[in-house]
Design a protein around this motif. Structure first.
Motif, PDB file in Angstrom:
ATOM      1  N   HIS A  68       4.331 -31.407  89.979  1.00 51.35           N
ATOM      2  CA  HIS A  68       3.443 -31.874  91.048  1.00 51.35           C
ATOM      3  C   HIS A  68       3.524 -31.011  92.309  1.00 51.35           C
ATOM      4  O   HIS A  68       2.541 -30.451  92.742  1.00 51.35           O
ATOM      5  CB  HIS A  68       3.717 -33.347  91.358  1.00 51.35           C
ATOM      6  CG  HIS A  68       3.024 -34.278  90.404  1.00 51.35           C
ATOM      7  ND1 HIS A  68       3.284 -34.278  89.060  1.00 51.35           N
ATOM      8  CD2 HIS A  68       2.059 -35.216  90.596  1.00 51.35           C
ATOM      9  CE1 HIS A  68       2.499 -35.180  88.457  1.00 51.35           C
ATOM     10  NE2 HIS A  68       1.753 -35.761  89.378  1.00 51.35           N
ATOM     11  N   ILE A  70       1.767 -28.471  83.737  1.00 49.53           N
ATOM     12  CA  ILE A  70       1.474 -29.888  83.973  1.00 49.53           C
ATOM     13  C   ILE A  70       2.057 -30.723  82.825  1.00 49.53           C
ATOM     14  O   ILE A  70       1.865 -30.404  81.659  1.00 49.53           O
ATOM     15  CB  ILE A  70      -0.040 -30.139  84.087  1.00 49.53           C
ATOM     16  CG1 ILE A  70      -0.651 -29.263  85.184  1.00 49.53           C
ATOM     17  CG2 ILE A  70      -0.317 -31.604  84.369  1.00 49.53           C
ATOM     18  CD1 ILE A  70      -2.161 -29.343  85.277  1.00 49.53           C
ATOM     19  N   CYS A  71       2.740 -31.790  83.199  1.00 46.34           N
ATOM     20  CA  CYS A  71       3.487 -32.595  82.219  1.00 46.34           C
ATOM     21  C   CYS A  71       2.670 -32.947  80.980  1.00 46.34           C
ATOM     22  O   CYS A  71       3.153 -32.806  79.858  1.00 46.34           O
ATOM     23  CB  CYS A  71       4.063 -33.842  82.886  1.00 46.34           C
ATOM     24  SG  CYS A  71       2.861 -34.876  83.753  1.00 46.34           S
ATOM     25  N   HIS A  72       1.423 -33.373  81.172  1.00 41.08           N
ATOM     26  CA  HIS A  72       0.655 -33.869  80.022  1.00 41.08           C
ATOM     27  C   HIS A  72       0.178 -32.747  79.102  1.00 41.08           C
ATOM     28  O   HIS A  72      -0.248 -32.987  77.988  1.00 41.08           O
ATOM     29  CB  HIS A  72      -0.509 -34.728  80.502  1.00 41.08           C
ATOM     30  CG  HIS A  72      -0.056 -35.825  81.393  1.00 41.08           C
ATOM     31  ND1 HIS A  72       0.975 -36.664  81.031  1.00 41.08           N
ATOM     32  CD2 HIS A  72      -0.418 -36.197  82.641  1.00 41.08           C
ATOM     33  CE1 HIS A  72       1.206 -37.517  82.023  1.00 41.08           C
ATOM     34  NE2 HIS A  72       0.380 -37.242  83.008  1.00 41.08           N
ATOM     35  N   HIS A 129      -1.341 -40.816  83.674  1.00 40.51           N
ATOM     36  CA  HIS A 129      -2.118 -40.109  82.648  1.00 40.51           C
ATOM     37  C   HIS A 129      -1.329 -39.806  81.376  1.00 40.51           C
ATOM     38  O   HIS A 129      -1.766 -39.015  80.542  1.00 40.51           O
ATOM     39  CB  HIS A 129      -2.750 -38.843  83.241  1.00 40.51           C
ATOM     40  CG  HIS A 129      -3.781 -39.191  84.265  1.00 40.51           C
ATOM     41  ND1 HIS A 129      -3.552 -39.087  85.608  1.00 40.51           N
ATOM     42  CD2 HIS A 129      -5.030 -39.697  84.126  1.00 40.51           C
ATOM     43  CE1 HIS A 129      -4.619 -39.524  86.266  1.00 40.51           C
ATOM     44  NE2 HIS A 129      -5.527 -39.894  85.399  1.00 40.51           N
ATOM     45  N   SER A 152      -6.089 -29.049  86.196  1.00 41.80           N
ATOM     46  CA  SER A 152      -5.548 -30.408  86.017  1.00 41.80           C
ATOM     47  C   SER A 152      -5.301 -30.756  84.557  1.00 41.80           C
ATOM     48  O   SER A 152      -5.723 -30.048  83.650  1.00 41.80           O
ATOM     49  CB  SER A 152      -6.445 -31.478  86.641  1.00 41.80           C
ATOM     50  OG  SER A 152      -7.452 -31.874  85.731  1.00 41.80           O
ATOM     51  N   CYS A 153      -4.638 -31.905  84.353  1.00 41.11           N
ATOM     52  CA  CYS A 153      -4.335 -32.356  82.993  1.00 41.11           C
ATOM     53  C   CYS A 153      -5.588 -32.823  82.268  1.00 41.11           C
ATOM     54  O   CYS A 153      -5.566 -33.051  81.071  1.00 41.11           O
ATOM     55  CB  CYS A 153      -3.280 -33.462  83.014  1.00 41.11           C
ATOM     56  SG  CYS A 153      -3.731 -34.896  83.996  1.00 41.11           S
ATOM     57  N   CYS A 159       0.032 -29.076  89.153  1.00 43.43           N
ATOM     58  CA  CYS A 159      -1.047 -30.026  89.446  1.00 43.43           C
ATOM     59  C   CYS A 159      -1.997 -29.530  90.529  1.00 43.43           C
ATOM     60  O   CYS A 159      -3.166 -29.884  90.553  1.00 43.43           O
ATOM     61  CB  CYS A 159      -0.454 -31.362  89.864  1.00 43.43           C
ATOM     62  SG  CYS A 159       0.501 -32.134  88.542  1.00 43.43           S
ATOM     63  N   CYS A 198      -5.095 -31.454  92.737  1.00 42.44           N
ATOM     64  CA  CYS A 198      -5.523 -32.686  92.065  1.00 42.44           C
ATOM     65  C   CYS A 198      -5.102 -33.943  92.810  1.00 42.44           C
ATOM     66  O   CYS A 198      -5.878 -34.872  92.942  1.00 42.44           O
ATOM     67  CB  CYS A 198      -5.003 -32.714  90.641  1.00 42.44           C
ATOM     68  SG  CYS A 198      -5.376 -34.234  89.790  1.00 42.44           S
ATOM     69  N   LEU A 199      -3.863 -33.979  93.291  1.00 43.84           N
ATOM     70  CA  LEU A 199      -3.414 -35.207  93.961  1.00 43.84           C
ATOM     71  C   LEU A 199      -3.216 -35.015  95.455  1.00 43.84           C
ATOM     72  O   LEU A 199      -2.645 -35.860  96.124  1.00 43.84           O
ATOM     73  CB  LEU A 199      -2.141 -35.773  93.311  1.00 43.84           C
ATOM     74  CG  LEU A 199      -0.798 -35.242  93.811  1.00 43.84           C
ATOM     75  CD1 LEU A 199       0.308 -36.186  93.486  1.00 43.84           C
ATOM     76  CD2 LEU A 199      -0.554 -33.870  93.304  1.00 43.84           C
ATOM     77  N   ARG A 233      -7.860 -38.545  98.109  1.00 48.37           N
ATOM     78  CA  ARG A 233      -7.119 -38.030  96.953  1.00 48.37           C
ATOM     79  C   ARG A 233      -6.760 -36.550  97.092  1.00 48.37           C
ATOM     80  O   ARG A 233      -5.722 -36.102  96.649  1.00 48.37           O
ATOM     81  CB  ARG A 233      -7.956 -38.258  95.684  1.00 48.37           C
ATOM     82  CG  ARG A 233      -7.415 -37.622  94.417  1.00 48.37           C
ATOM     83  CD  ARG A 233      -6.263 -38.400  93.824  1.00 48.37           C
ATOM     84  NE  ARG A 233      -5.751 -37.772  92.609  1.00 48.37           N
ATOM     85  CZ  ARG A 233      -4.729 -38.221  91.893  1.00 48.37           C
ATOM     86  NH1 ARG A 233      -4.106 -39.305  92.266  1.00 48.37           N
ATOM     87  NH2 ARG A 233      -4.324 -37.607  90.828  1.00 48.37           N
TER      88      ARG A 233
HETATM   89  S1  SF4 Z   1      -3.776 -36.255  87.311  1.00 53.16           S
HETATM   90 FE1  SF4 Z   1      -3.467 -34.441  88.558  1.00 53.16          FE
HETATM   91  S2  SF4 Z   1      -1.578 -34.878  89.630  1.00 53.16           S
HETATM   92 FE2  SF4 Z   1      -1.649 -36.272  87.901  1.00 53.16          FE
HETATM   93  S3  SF4 Z   1      -0.572 -35.195  86.237  1.00 53.16           S
HETATM   94 FE3  SF4 Z   1      -2.736 -34.711  86.047  1.00 53.16          FE
HETATM   95  S4  SF4 Z   1      -2.966 -32.795  87.151  1.00 53.16           S
HETATM   96 FE4  SF4 Z   1      -1.050 -33.684  87.805  1.00 53.16          FE
END
Ligand code: SF4
Lengths: 422, 167
Positions: free
Chosen positions: A64, A99-101, A122, A298-299, A359, A362-363, A387
């Motif tokens: 993040h 990104i984690c996902h 997510h 982004s994810c 990320c 995105c956030l 956001r």
């Molecule tokens: S929604 Fe945005 S902030 Fe959340 S994991 Fe996905 S890329 Fe990262």
């Protein structure tokens, strides 16, 4: 039973489960990141046990605030590195993941039929691989660290049946936006959203991930798709072994609360206007919306297929003066692939900035924030007030093709009209 | 938590998301009292001040939708919110609130029966909510016993500590 019920039954050692039933499920994998992990670590320490229940099943991903943009963020990262070291956990540090996902399935932490929880909303993305995956909070993640279990209410399921072939420049993102537009942001609250039908069958894993990723934007507990040969092709070489997919198919007589039908053959590119993800219209109907920023990443849409599509639109064109275009590959793997395929060259030639896999804007916590009065068209998944920075900025959600086309014209643009205009 | 709460209400609309409850830029803060200073500031910069003496939030549909950030219910709890009553909740927020010991109650029809400033009385064990300003009463489904137990212990960690040490 449907696929979600089958997975939950197995995870709780039962022959069958029914919607509404509360079960105690064994967790196969738990993930935390740099913004949710530190709270989980703190909570875990308070429980008073020394070791996590299974160090092979806890994954830490820094994504993040990456690379750390402040001393505070650096401290959070330090906390997570130390915890991973003390507990001997797999950690994807800055530059090693993304990104984690994206990293979770890429690095083989997602298997069909598994129960996966993550301290990020997510986490439902992994349903694309036929896993039961859902987001939890930090305290709950700490409890899973300690016990390897979680209580879950078996969700009633909604079947989303999709048919038809996408037109050029119309994508799974346009489909999921249009689904959320119809269902509403609370249309699937507490429920499971199962995506089926010929369009889903022919969709690549990347598109399936985009759909499941945004299931939470209509309130769903999980999004899920039956695994098939595309799933195994993606996962081969990444996971140790694949389960029998037959046991993960929804039964013919499986019960759904309702079925909703979509046909993509005449679908136009869609956009979610501020400040709600269900405020969805065809791009052709939004009128003149000038933009200051275009974000591809982004994810939801930072995968190689997304970058290829954006590059196809941007090739040989320039990002309009007065617009900043940000491209962020979802992971180091995607970054390298985009580099090898010459996509990063196309982006930089066009005047876009390519940032490191994370990320990003995105956030609204890190790079690429918006000032008051500015508008951004983004491939990410949320357009809530504030956001991406200022509470007076507006965010429009769209596909990589639409975002790329808009970057070129400086206003919200239907990508199918760009060639004609150029 | 004891079983009963009395406090004035502050009312919000539908789909109050966690970015609005606590913007992403504050997630690097670790002290819950610091988080509380920014609770709901995107909608009302004076919220933390108004909540200080203890209030009950009344929300519409899908309260707490969006991100899984536990900092959102934490910020509310530490700003002085005693309980959140809403038409419906986003599920992660609902779980997070319980896990950190902030009571949440789903109550259909609550938002049309309450205005900001009304005095509310909540009895968790009995599942009763009363607007003592206008006399309107609600009976809600009681939370399952294991959830009431988590709330009574003050949160999931305390609950787990108690249960694991018993073993
Ligand atoms: S929604 Fe945005 S902030 Fe959340 S994991 Fe996905 S890329 Fe990262």
């Amino acid at each position: 039973m449907n696929i979600t019920e089958k997975i939950l039954a197995k995870a709780s050692g039962k022959k069958a489960v029914h919607p509404g039933e509360i079960i105690d499920a064994n967790v196969d994998m738990v993930m935390v990141h740099d913004l949710t992990g530190p709270l989980a670590v703190e909570a875990f320490k308070k429980i008073g046990i020394q070791k996590v229940w299974d160090n092979k099943k806890v994954v830490v991903i820094l994504d993040h605030q990456v690379p750390a943009e402040s001393v505070k963020a650096a401290e959070l990262h330090k906390t997570m590195r130390q915890f991973a070291k003390d507990q001997n956990l797999q950690i994807y540090d800055v530059g090693k993941g993304g990104i984690c996902h994206q990293v979770m399935p890429e690095k083989g932490h997602v298997t069909p039929g598994a129960v996966i929880v993550g301290a990020d909303s997510h986490t439902c993305t992994y349903g694309a691989f036929g896993a039961f995956a859902t987001g939890i909070g930090s305290t709950e993640a700490a409890a899973v660290f300690a016990t390897g279990k979680i209580w879950l209410k078996v969700p009633p399921a909604i079947k989303v049946n999709v048919k038809g072939k996408f037109q050029k420049y119309v994508t799974p993102k346009d489909l999921i936006l249009s689904i959320i537009g119809k269902m509403g942001v609370d249309g699937a609250i507490y429920k499971s959203a199962e995506f089926t039908g010929p369009t889903i069958k022919s969709m690549c894993m990347s598109g399936r991930m985009t759909l499941c990723n945004m299931a939470v934007e209509m309130g769903a507990k999980n999004g899920i798709i039956e695994p098939d040969e595309k799933t195994s092709k993606f996962l081969e070489g990444r996971v140790k072994a694949l389960p029998d997919f037959e046991a993960l198919k929804s039964d013919k007589d499986a019960v759904y609360e309702r079925t909703v039908e979509f046909d993509v053959s005449k679908m136009e590119p869609q956009v979610a206007c501020p400040s709600s993800v269900d405020n969805v219209k065809p791009v052709s109907e939004v009128g003149n919306v000038p933009i200051e920023q275009a974000f591809i990443g982004s994810c939801t849409n930072g995968r190689i297929e997304d970058l290829r599509l954006a590059a196809e639109v941007l090739k040989g064109k320039r990002v309009k003066d007065g617009v900043r275009a940000l491209v962020i590959p979802a992971s180091q793997e995607v970054y390298r692939q985009a580099l090898n395929e010459g996509l990063l060259e196309i982006f930089t030639d066009a005047g876009a900035i390519v940032c490191g896999s994370a990320c990003g804007p995105c956030l609204g916590g890190h790079i690429g924030l918006l000032a008051a009065g500015e508008a951004c068209v983004s491939t990410s998944n949320r357009n809530f007030i504030g956001r991406m920075g200022s509470t007076q900025a507006s965010v429009y959600l769209a596909s990589p093709a639409t975002v790329a086309a808009s970057a070129v014209t400086g206003k919200l643009t239907d990508p199918t009209t760009l060639e004609a205009k150029a | 938590m004891n079983g009963k709460i009395k406090a004035p209400a502050i009312k919000f609309g539908n789909n109050i998301d966690t970015d609005v409850i606590l913007p992403g830029k504050y997630l690097i803060l670790v002290d819950p009292c610091e988080l509380a200073k920014h609770a709901l500031e995107s909608l009302d910069t004076a919220f933390p001040d108004k909540a200080k003496k203890g209030i009950i939030i009344v929300g519409g549909k899908n309260f707490g939708c969006g991100s899984s950030r536990e900092q959102a219910p934490l910020a509310l709890k530490y700003s002085g919110v005693k309980c959140v009553i809403a038409e419906s909740f986003a599920r992660i927020f609902f779980r997070n609130a319980i896990n950190i010991g902030l009571p949440v109650i789903e109550c259909k029809g609550i938002s049309s029966a309450v205005e900001t400033g009304d005095a509310l009385a909540v009895d968790f064990e009995a599942g009763k909510i009363e607007n003592t300003s206008n006399g309107k009463k609600f009976q809600v489904d009681k939370l399952p016993p294991f959830i009431l137990e988590i709330l009574a212990d003050g949160g999931l960690i305390e609950n787990l500590r108690r249960r694991m040490n018993k073993k």
